[in-house]
Design a protein around this motif. Sequence first.
Motif, short mmCIF file in Angstrom:
data_model
loop_
_atom_site.label_atom_id
_atom_site.label_comp_id
_atom_site.label_asym_id
_atom_site.label_seq_id
_atom_site.Cartn_x
_atom_site.Cartn_y
_atom_site.Cartn_z
N MET A 167 0.82 -1.20 0.00
CA MET A 167 0.00 0.00 0.00
C MET A 167 0.87 1.26 0.00
O MET A 167 2.02 1.25 0.44
N ILE A 168 0.29 2.35 -0.49
CA ILE A 168 0.92 3.67 -0.41
C ILE A 168 0.50 4.33 0.90
O ILE A 168 -0.68 4.32 1.26
N VAL A 169 1.47 4.91 1.60
CA VAL A 169 1.17 5.74 2.76
C VAL A 169 1.36 7.19 2.33
O VAL A 169 2.48 7.64 2.08
N ALA A 170 0.26 7.92 2.20
CA ALA A 170 0.29 9.31 1.74
C ALA A 170 0.13 10.23 2.94
O ALA A 170 -0.95 10.33 3.53
N GLU A 171 1.21 10.90 3.32
CA GLU A 171 1.19 11.82 4.46
C GLU A 171 1.11 13.26 3.97
O GLU A 171 1.90 13.67 3.11
N LEU A 172 0.17 14.01 4.51
CA LEU A 172 0.07 15.44 4.24
C LEU A 172 0.43 16.20 5.50
O LEU A 172 -0.15 15.96 6.56
N TYR A 173 1.37 17.14 5.38
CA TYR A 173 1.71 18.03 6.49
C TYR A 173 1.07 19.38 6.20
O TYR A 173 1.36 20.01 5.18
N THR A 174 0.17 19.79 7.09
CA THR A 174 -0.71 20.92 6.82
C THR A 174 -0.98 21.69 8.10
O THR A 174 -0.56 21.29 9.19
#
Length: 265
Positions: free
Chosen positions: A36-43
């Motif tokens: 799986m892809i782990v998509a992290e957004l820093y916001t």
Amino acid sequence: MNLTAGTGALALIGLSSGNAFAQQGTCNWTSPAERMIVAELYTSEGCSSCPPADRWLSSQLTTPERSSSILALSFHVDYWNYIGWEDPYSKRQFTERQYAHKRAGNVSQIYTPQYVFSNREVRRWGQAGVVPQRLTAMQQDKAPVGLQVSLERKSANQVEVKVKTQWLDERYSSGRVFVAFYEDNLSQQVKAGENRGELLKHDRVVRHLSEAKKVSPATQVQVFNYTLPADWNQSNVGLGVIVENNESNTVLQALNAPRALGQCS
């Protein structure tokens, strides 16, 4: 995927990366064969350029189809809080995680909004084709670790998460596992700072990220216990699990269970 509780049964579609079964307040999930892809957004709610990235996450990464291949997590950092609006979802821990990406060489610099896909920085995230290309590549990649995850309610606000790892590739012999609880359908009327007057909406907001625990062929199972805060809307809270390799900082496998707490009520 079937959910069984008591004597009734309810068919569920697109709830997690694997099969989900529940009985008497317990659910179980199994990771897919592909990595799986782990998509992290820093916001941050204090950052005027962040809302488009938040909306992109909601529209592109959280659909039922993509939730089975992508674990999207929105980490609200705290270094924008000084300008007059304290982001209620921000934590120093998440800022430190972003800086850890830089120390590991995963990203070139620290900024918001910043996307990191499986520990690699993605700058042109809004361009058409970015996600399909990543998914196509990952679908060719068999995961070196399999995951079996269970969530058991000990009480209305106390849960136990058990993660069992199955090591499938002899090139990998150790790793670290994290458990995250995230909440969807959050909104906030911002009253100060760069987004003053805006009604911001968020999905996949990380509400709790565990400390890492070691896993290996010799230590395949780890258990996490957590007391759920009263201000969470449990029907909107999902569960994510990540296993990373110790040496190369590679994401070996992940699992996504949207609305996990709602299933196991």
